[in-house]
Every structure is written in structure tokens, then in C-alpha cells.
Design a protein around this motif. Structure first.
Motif, PDB file in Angstrom:
ATOM      1  N   GLY A  55     -31.065 -72.350 -28.084  1.00  0.00           N
ATOM      2  CA  GLY A  55     -31.774 -71.076 -28.194  1.00  0.00           C
ATOM      3  C   GLY A  55     -30.987 -69.843 -27.795  1.00  0.00           C
ATOM      4  O   GLY A  55     -31.565 -68.765 -27.669  1.00  0.00           O
ATOM      5  N   ARG A  71     -38.125 -76.038 -32.496  1.00  0.00           N
ATOM      6  CA  ARG A  71     -37.541 -75.446 -31.287  1.00  0.00           C
ATOM      7  C   ARG A  71     -38.311 -74.208 -30.845  1.00  0.00           C
ATOM      8  O   ARG A  71     -38.644 -73.336 -31.646  1.00  0.00           O
ATOM      9  CB  ARG A  71     -36.094 -75.038 -31.584  1.00  0.00           C
ATOM     10  CG  ARG A  71     -35.145 -75.183 -30.404  1.00  0.00           C
ATOM     11  CD  ARG A  71     -34.167 -74.064 -30.264  1.00  0.00           C
ATOM     12  NE  ARG A  71     -34.690 -73.096 -29.318  1.00  0.00           N
ATOM     13  CZ  ARG A  71     -34.605 -73.233 -27.996  1.00  0.00           C
ATOM     14  NH1 ARG A  71     -34.027 -74.263 -27.451  1.00  0.00           N
ATOM     15  NH2 ARG A  71     -35.131 -72.316 -27.209  1.00  0.00           N
ATOM     16  N   GLU A  73     -39.416 -71.763 -26.919  1.00  0.00           N
ATOM     17  CA  GLU A  73     -39.005 -71.487 -25.527  1.00  0.00           C
ATOM     18  C   GLU A  73     -39.253 -72.701 -24.636  1.00  0.00           C
ATOM     19  O   GLU A  73     -38.527 -72.935 -23.678  1.00  0.00           O
ATOM     20  CB  GLU A  73     -39.777 -70.278 -24.997  1.00  0.00           C
ATOM     21  CG  GLU A  73     -39.259 -68.967 -25.581  1.00  0.00           C
ATOM     22  CD  GLU A  73     -39.990 -67.747 -25.048  1.00  0.00           C
ATOM     23  OE1 GLU A  73     -39.339 -66.721 -24.831  1.00  0.00           O
ATOM     24  OE2 GLU A  73     -41.223 -67.830 -24.854  1.00  0.00           O
ATOM     25  N   GLU A  74     -40.272 -73.492 -24.970  1.00  0.00           N
ATOM     26  CA  GLU A  74     -40.609 -74.681 -24.170  1.00  0.00           C
ATOM     27  C   GLU A  74     -39.534 -75.773 -24.304  1.00  0.00           C
ATOM     28  O   GLU A  74     -39.442 -76.653 -23.456  1.00  0.00           O
ATOM     29  CB  GLU A  74     -41.972 -75.252 -24.590  1.00  0.00           C
ATOM     30  CG  GLU A  74     -43.178 -74.519 -24.016  1.00  0.00           C
ATOM     31  CD  GLU A  74     -43.431 -73.191 -24.704  1.00  0.00           C
ATOM     32  OE1 GLU A  74     -43.212 -73.106 -25.931  1.00  0.00           O
ATOM     33  OE2 GLU A  74     -43.825 -72.229 -24.023  1.00  0.00           O
ATOM     34  N   ASN A  76     -36.518 -75.637 -23.780  1.00  0.00           N
ATOM     35  CA  ASN A  76     -35.532 -75.596 -22.694  1.00  0.00           C
ATOM     36  C   ASN A  76     -35.855 -76.605 -21.595  1.00  0.00           C
ATOM     37  O   ASN A  76     -34.988 -76.969 -20.808  1.00  0.00           O
ATOM     38  CB  ASN A  76     -35.448 -74.189 -22.098  1.00  0.00           C
ATOM     39  CG  ASN A  76     -34.678 -73.237 -22.992  1.00  0.00           C
ATOM     40  OD1 ASN A  76     -34.066 -73.666 -23.960  1.00  0.00           O
ATOM     41  ND2 ASN A  76     -34.716 -71.949 -22.673  1.00  0.00           N
TER      42      ASN A  76
ATOM     43  N   PHE B  89     -30.877 -67.444 -20.096  1.00  0.00           N
ATOM     44  CA  PHE B  89     -31.640 -67.761 -21.299  1.00  0.00           C
ATOM     45  C   PHE B  89     -31.836 -69.258 -21.545  1.00  0.00           C
ATOM     46  O   PHE B  89     -32.466 -69.639 -22.526  1.00  0.00           O
ATOM     47  CB  PHE B  89     -30.997 -67.098 -22.524  1.00  0.00           C
ATOM     48  CG  PHE B  89     -31.125 -65.599 -22.508  1.00  0.00           C
ATOM     49  CD1 PHE B  89     -32.369 -65.001 -22.540  1.00  0.00           C
ATOM     50  CD2 PHE B  89     -30.006 -64.792 -22.441  1.00  0.00           C
ATOM     51  CE1 PHE B  89     -32.495 -63.621 -22.516  1.00  0.00           C
ATOM     52  CE2 PHE B  89     -30.121 -63.407 -22.414  1.00  0.00           C
ATOM     53  CZ  PHE B  89     -31.372 -62.821 -22.447  1.00  0.00           C
ATOM     54  N   THR B  90     -31.254 -70.103 -20.690  1.00  0.00           N
ATOM     55  CA  THR B  90     -31.528 -71.540 -20.855  1.00  0.00           C
ATOM     56  C   THR B  90     -32.480 -72.044 -19.766  1.00  0.00           C
ATOM     57  O   THR B  90     -32.806 -73.225 -19.740  1.00  0.00           O
ATOM     58  CB  THR B  90     -30.222 -72.382 -20.838  1.00  0.00           C
ATOM     59  OG1 THR B  90     -29.445 -72.003 -19.708  1.00  0.00           O
ATOM     60  CG2 THR B  90     -29.426 -72.183 -22.104  1.00  0.00           C
ATOM     61  N   LEU B  91     -32.917 -71.151 -18.893  1.00  0.00           N
ATOM     62  CA  LEU B  91     -33.915 -71.551 -17.898  1.00  0.00           C
ATOM     63  C   LEU B  91     -35.242 -71.833 -18.616  1.00  0.00           C
ATOM     64  O   LEU B  91     -35.543 -71.186 -19.622  1.00  0.00           O
ATOM     65  CB  LEU B  91     -34.131 -70.428 -16.870  1.00  0.00           C
ATOM     66  CG  LEU B  91     -33.040 -70.222 -15.812  1.00  0.00           C
ATOM     67  CD1 LEU B  91     -33.353 -68.980 -14.991  1.00  0.00           C
ATOM     68  CD2 LEU B  91     -32.886 -71.415 -14.900  1.00  0.00           C
ATOM     69  N   PRO B  92     -36.032 -72.759 -18.079  1.00  0.00           N
ATOM     70  CA  PRO B  92     -37.304 -73.046 -18.756  1.00  0.00           C
ATOM     71  C   PRO B  92     -38.363 -71.989 -18.430  1.00  0.00           C
ATOM     72  O   PRO B  92     -39.401 -72.266 -17.845  1.00  0.00           O
ATOM     73  CB  PRO B  92     -37.691 -74.417 -18.185  1.00  0.00           C
ATOM     74  CG  PRO B  92     -37.047 -74.469 -16.856  1.00  0.00           C
ATOM     75  CD  PRO B  92     -35.821 -73.625 -16.910  1.00  0.00           C
ATOM     76  N   VAL B  93     -38.048 -70.759 -18.775  1.00  0.00           N
ATOM     77  CA  VAL B  93     -38.909 -69.616 -18.457  1.00  0.00           C
ATOM     78  C   VAL B  93     -39.076 -68.790 -19.722  1.00  0.00           C
ATOM     79  O   VAL B  93     -38.111 -68.643 -20.496  1.00  0.00           O
ATOM     80  CB  VAL B  93     -38.245 -68.728 -17.369  1.00  0.00           C
ATOM     81  CG1 VAL B  93     -39.129 -67.543 -17.034  1.00  0.00           C
ATOM     82  CG2 VAL B  93     -37.939 -69.523 -16.124  1.00  0.00           C
ATOM     83  N   LYS B  94     -40.274 -68.273 -19.936  1.00  0.00           N
ATOM     84  CA  LYS B  94     -40.505 -67.438 -21.116  1.00  0.00           C
ATOM     85  C   LYS B  94     -39.641 -66.176 -21.007  1.00  0.00           C
ATOM     86  O   LYS B  94     -39.479 -65.629 -19.921  1.00  0.00           O
ATOM     87  CB  LYS B  94     -41.980 -67.060 -21.203  1.00  0.00           C
ATOM     88  CG  LYS B  94     -42.856 -68.180 -21.718  1.00  0.00           C
ATOM     89  CD  LYS B  94     -44.240 -67.623 -22.023  1.00  0.00           C
ATOM     90  CE  LYS B  94     -45.057 -68.463 -22.920  1.00  0.00           C
ATOM     91  NZ  LYS B  94     -45.306 -69.792 -22.653  1.00  0.00           N
ATOM     92  N   ARG B  95     -39.107 -65.751 -22.146  1.00  0.00           N
ATOM     93  CA  ARG B  95     -38.218 -64.576 -22.146  1.00  0.00           C
ATOM     94  C   ARG B  95     -38.950 -63.342 -21.605  1.00  0.00           C
ATOM     95  O   ARG B  95     -38.368 -62.502 -20.940  1.00  0.00           O
ATOM     96  CB  ARG B  95     -37.736 -64.301 -23.574  1.00  0.00           C
ATOM     97  CG  ARG B  95     -37.017 -65.485 -24.220  1.00  0.00           C
ATOM     98  CD  ARG B  95     -35.528 -65.448 -23.923  1.00  0.00           C
ATOM     99  NE  ARG B  95     -34.877 -66.719 -24.128  1.00  0.00           N
ATOM    100  CZ  ARG B  95     -34.329 -67.144 -25.277  1.00  0.00           C
ATOM    101  NH1 ARG B  95     -34.375 -66.383 -26.330  1.00  0.00           N
ATOM    102  NH2 ARG B  95     -33.727 -68.306 -25.342  1.00  0.00           N
ATOM    103  N   LEU B 278     -32.047 -63.079 -30.391  1.00  0.00           N
ATOM    104  CA  LEU B 278     -30.961 -63.249 -29.412  1.00  0.00           C
ATOM    105  C   LEU B 278     -29.692 -63.750 -30.094  1.00  0.00           C
ATOM    106  O   LEU B 278     -29.732 -64.674 -30.885  1.00  0.00           O
ATOM    107  CB  LEU B 278     -31.403 -64.239 -28.326  1.00  0.00           C
ATOM    108  CG  LEU B 278     -30.438 -64.393 -27.157  1.00  0.00           C
ATOM    109  CD1 LEU B 278     -30.419 -63.130 -26.305  1.00  0.00           C
ATOM    110  CD2 LEU B 278     -30.815 -65.580 -26.288  1.00  0.00           C
TER     111      LEU B 278
END
Lengths: 236, 281
Positions: A55, A71, A73-74, A76, B89-95, B278
Motif C-alpha cells: 500500500g 487490498r 488499509e486493514e 496492513n 504508512f505500513t502501520l495497521p492504522v487508518k490513514r 499515495l
């Protein structure tokens, strides 16, 4: 074991400049429990592909599915990505990075991370900026492999690591990952990584896969190592 | 998740900010005594040392103000524009949460910095003598008296004057946010990551504010003309304090509203870019 592919890419397209596609209709399916070597010359789109999957880039076209779902956001939560560069705050201590991963990733195993740091003689109270490039890479790899993710994306994981530590790291990769998970490794050090690979894919410019298959089968059929086959395929 | 993100964002700036805050607070005491010495007009080395102390206090205050604002902006830069973006941006957190966390931490740092500066001033003024009490007590008394007098003369408009101060603060904060957004915008919007152009970002913020000003002035002038020439406030004759207060207040409100609208637009644009466009090469 689930039959749903961990990763499925269909007609993936990406270009940074108009008319110069890095990936043009790239297709790849990775089944669970496989360690796959994605091998190819510089600039053929290996890193771009990994960034699209995790992503960091948005595809121009095509579809990426992680465990059967598109794919998002989840995703990740399921992917553990190791970029080819040092990406942690250099002012951080190793122990602080462990706490950060522990906080954000429910699948992070703190005990495993601390044990591996100890085995590789990395002090937990050391700041990243005081460590050498190779040591930083080891820290990053340990952090990424200490997660129980479904898909590991390792971009040049042993590029800056000394040969003595490579064996430990490769053993770590094999022994630590979830048997239902899959790993995609991109590297130029094919000879080093070859023993751990289940499958391989030779990738050329434009994201075309010129050869792929089971590593053992191809070795038996051709009598050559993947390293030799790669040199034949991409001879300048 | 916002809580966790905020914790790490603030933690990243906490050490430097705490050291600077402690230095400012310590210096406020030293500076207070230095100003006291100057007020008492002591001669010789003490006088020279006092001038030096006050000078250092003044410089430290300015550095602290810049650092307090700069740390928030730096966090935006560090998270979105350096290689740390790969982690961000690879953390499991919404942007959206990532962006909110950066905005909140910047606002918290900004407000905390202003609060520490006010505390430092209170400490200093409580040390400096003025008449029978301290400069602080005199200042508080004169502010209180001034407000009473103003309220007697202008009534409701006194509240308006106080509100102007709050609006000015909000305006400064929106300028900081605008700067942050311009950094984030340039990160995710570009096909390839460009080097930080602080000058370009500053110029962008400056131009936006000039633009807002240019849009505000004609509208305010029009309303001011109506207010003054139609005696809308029912005060005949020359421009009264109430009328001029109203016009200033109106200008600030207009300016702030436009700044907020632009910030909201940039916020939405940033969010769209980090969620759907992105391009971290």
C-alpha cells in the motif's frame, strides 16, 4: 491449511512516468506456506511490486487480493514489510522500537524479538544511530520477522549483512514464520538465499515473469542452481 | 489507535520540548531577578550581568517559540517525507487517524508552548517589583481596571476585544497547520518524493495568507462603510471605539474563516492523497 491464496495479483500496472510502465499486466499468485524468491535485474519492478502490495504505492490498474479480499488499509494487519532501506527513527532505542511494534501489532511476539536481538548481540538499550548499517538491517529484519503475519515482504533482507550472520537470519526466517504464512524475498544474493526458497520467479523489465516454478523441481530438471539459471537468463 | 499514534507523535518531540521548556522556566526566574536588578538600578558588574541575562532570556523565549511550533511541523516532515514514511504508512492504522494524530500533536505542542511562555512571563513579573507589590499584581490590577472601564464605556464590545485575542491565536495555529498540510501535500501528491523545500512551503503559506487578506479587505471595507455611514450601531458622529472595534473584529473573523476554509480544503486534499493517491517511491 486454507486454500485461498495469500496473495493474488491480476493485471497489475504501475508507471512513474507516462509511457514508461514499470509493471504492465503483472500477474502472480502465492499460495499459503511458500517461500518465494522474486528475482530479477535492477529496475525490473521488484520493489515497486512489493510497495504496491503493502500500500505504499497505488496501482494504475489491476487488482491485488490479500487472503481473498481486495487490498485495503486493514491489509496492513496481515502484511509484514521490510523495505530495502533503514526506515526507523535513528534516535530510537532498540527497546523503544520493540515497544512500538508491541503496541501497534497484535501479532508481534516481544519475547522472540528480544531473544533474536540477544542472539545477534544487539543491545536493547542501543540507539539506532549508534549501530552500523548491517546491525540496523538486522534490527529491522528481526522486528519484521517477530510478527505472526500472513504475508512477509522482504526487499533485499540480507544485502548489508555479513556472511556469518546471513545463515542465522535465513534460519530465523525459516524457523519463525507461521507455516500458513508466505514470504516473498527479493534479492541479488541468490546463492545465499537459494536453500530456503520453495518457489522462484524470474522477473524482467515491464514486470514480465520469464520463468517460475518450484525451486527443487527446476534444479533437478536442469541440473543447475537458481543462481546459475539466473546468470544464464540475464547475461548482459 | 489515535491515542497510540498521538502517544508516539508526542513522545518523538517530548525530550527536546521538555528540555527547552525547563530551560525557559528556569530562565524566567533568573530573568525575573535580572529585570528586578535593572529596575532597582544597581551599578557595576551586577547591572552588566543582568542585561546579559535579560538578553539571553529574550533570545531563549524566541528560540523556544520557534522550536515549539517547529517540532510539530518537523513531525509531519519526519513521518511523511523521510524514510520513516515506510513505517508510518505500513502501520495497521487508518490513514485518516495518522493525519489526525499529526494535527493534534502539532496543536498540542503549539498550545503547550504558548502556555509555558505565559507561565514564564508570570514567574518573571511576579519577581519584578512595582510600587508596593510585584509587576504581576500591578499588571493584573491594571488589566482588571482596564476591563472594568472598557465594559463601562463599551459594554458588549469588551467581550469582542477579548475574542479578538483568541481569534489571533487560532489564526496563528491555522498558519502552522497550513504549513504542515503544505508539507504533507507535497509528499504524497508528487509522483516522486522531492526534497524538503522549506522556502517553498513558507512562500505557499505566505501567499495563501496574502490571498486571504486580499479577499477579506474589500468585503470588510464594504461592511465598514455601511456600518459607519448608516450609523448601524446608532452612534452618531465620528467613528466610535465600538464601531472601530466591530470593524477590527469583523476583519479578523472574515480572515480566520477564510483561513479555516482553506485549511479544511487542504485537509481533505491531503487525506485523499494519502489514502487514494499515495506514491512513496
Amino acid at each position: 491449511m486454507s486454500n485461498v491464496p495469500v496473495l493474488k495479483c491480476e493485471n497489475l500496472c504501475k508507471s512513474y512516468q507516462a509511457g514508461k510502465a514499470v509493471l504492465d499486466g503483472f500477474n502472480l499468485t502465492i499460495e499459503p506456506g511458500r517461500i518465494v524468491g522474486l528475482l530479477g535485474p535492477n529496475g525490473c519492478g521488484k520493489s515497486t511490486f512489493l510497495k504496491l502490495v503493502c500500500g505504499l504505492l497505488v496501482p494504475d490498474g489491476g487488482k491485488i487480493e490479500i487472503e481473498g479480499k481486495e487490498r485495503s488499509e486493514e491489509s496492513n494487519l496481515l502484511i509484514s514489510f521490510l523495505p530495502e532501506r533503514t526506515y526507523f527513527d535513528s534516535r530510537s532505542k532498540v527497546s523503544e522500537l520493540i515497544s512500538l511494534f508491541d503496541d501497534f501489532y497484535a501479532d508481534f511476539d516481544r519475547a522472540v524479538a528480544e531473544k533474536m536481538m540477544n542472539d545477534l548481540h544487539i543491545p536493547l538499550d542501543a540507539k539506532l544511530k549508534t549501530l552500523s548499517k548491517g546491525m540496523k538491517e538486522k534490527v529491522q529484519l528481526i522486528m519484521v520477522m517477530s510478527r505472526k503475519a500472513k504475508l512477509y515482504l522482504l526487499d533485499e533482507p540480507i544485502g548489508g549483512v555479513d556472511p556469518a550472520s546471513r545463515e542465522y537470519i535465513l534460519n530465523t526466517i525459516i524457523s519463525n514464520y507461521n507455516p500458513e504464512a508466505s514470504i516473498i524475498i527479493t534479492t541479488h544474493l541468490i546463492a545465499d538465499i537459494e536453500p530456503v526458497l520453495d518457489d522462484f520467479a524470474f522477473m524482467t523489465y515491464g514486470g514480465n515473469i520469464v520463468r517460475m516454478g518450484n525451486a527443487d523441481t527446476v534444479r533437478e530438471a536442469t541440473g543447475k542452481t537458481l543462481d546459475e539459471l539466473f546468470r544464464e537468463e540475464f547475461r548482459c | 489507535m489515535l491515542k497510540k499514534c498521538l502517544k508516539y507523535d508526542l513522545k518523538a518531540s517530548l525530550l527536546i520540548w521538555s528540555i527547552l521548556s525547563a530551560a525557559v522556566l528556569v530562565m524566567s526566574t533568573v530573568g525575573g531577578f535580572a529585570i528586578k536588578t535593572l529596575v532597582l538600578e544597581l551599578d557595576g558588574i551586577v547591572f552588566g550581568a543582568s542585561i546579559l541575562c535579560v538578553f539571553v532570556y529574550y533570545i531563549l523565549g524566541i528560540v523556544y517559540l520557534i522550536a515549539g511550533i517547529g517540532l510539530g511541523i518537523y513531525r509531519f516532515y519526519q513521518s511523511f517525507r523521510t524514510d520513516e514514511a515506510y513505517l508510518t504508512f505500513t502501520l495497521p492504522v487508518k490513514r485518516k487517524t495518522l493525519l489526525h494524530s499529526k494535527m493534534l500533536s502539532t496543536a498540542i505542542l503549539f498550545i503547550s508552548t504558548i502556555a509555558v511562555i505565559l507561565i514564564a512571563l508570570i514567574i518573571s513579573f511576579s519577581i519584578v517589583p512595582d510600587g508596593e507589590g510585584s509587576m504581576l499584581s500591578s499588571a493584573l490590577t491594571s488589566i482588571g481596571d482596564g476591563l472594568k472601564e472598557s465594559y463601562m464605556a463599551n459594554g458588549f464590545w469588551t467581550v469582542v476585544y477579548i475574542a479578538q485575542g483568541v481569534i489571533l491565536g487560532a489564526l496563528a495555529l491555522s498558519a502552522v497547520m497550513l504549513f504542515c498540510f503544505s508539507i504533507a501535500m507535497r509528499t504524497s501528491g508528487n509522483k516522486t518524493r522531492s526534497k524538503l523545500g522549506i522556502g517553498k512551503n513558507l512562500a505557499l503559506v505566505f501567499l495563501v495568507y496574502v490571498g486571504i487578506g486580499a479577499m477579506t479587505v474589500p468585503i470588510v471595507l464594504l461592511i465598514a462603510t455601511i456600518v459607519i455611514y448608516t450609523d448601524a450601531l446608532a452612534i452618531a458622529g465620528t467613528v466610535s471605539q465600538a464601531e472601530s472595534g466591530f470593524i477590527i473584529f469583523l476583519s479578523l473573523i472574515m480572515f480566520t474563516m477564510l483561513a479555516v476554509i482553506i485549511n479544511v480544503f487542504l485537509y481533505k486534499d491531503n487525506l485523499a492523497k494519502i489514502t487514494r493517491k499515495l506514491n512513496l517511491t
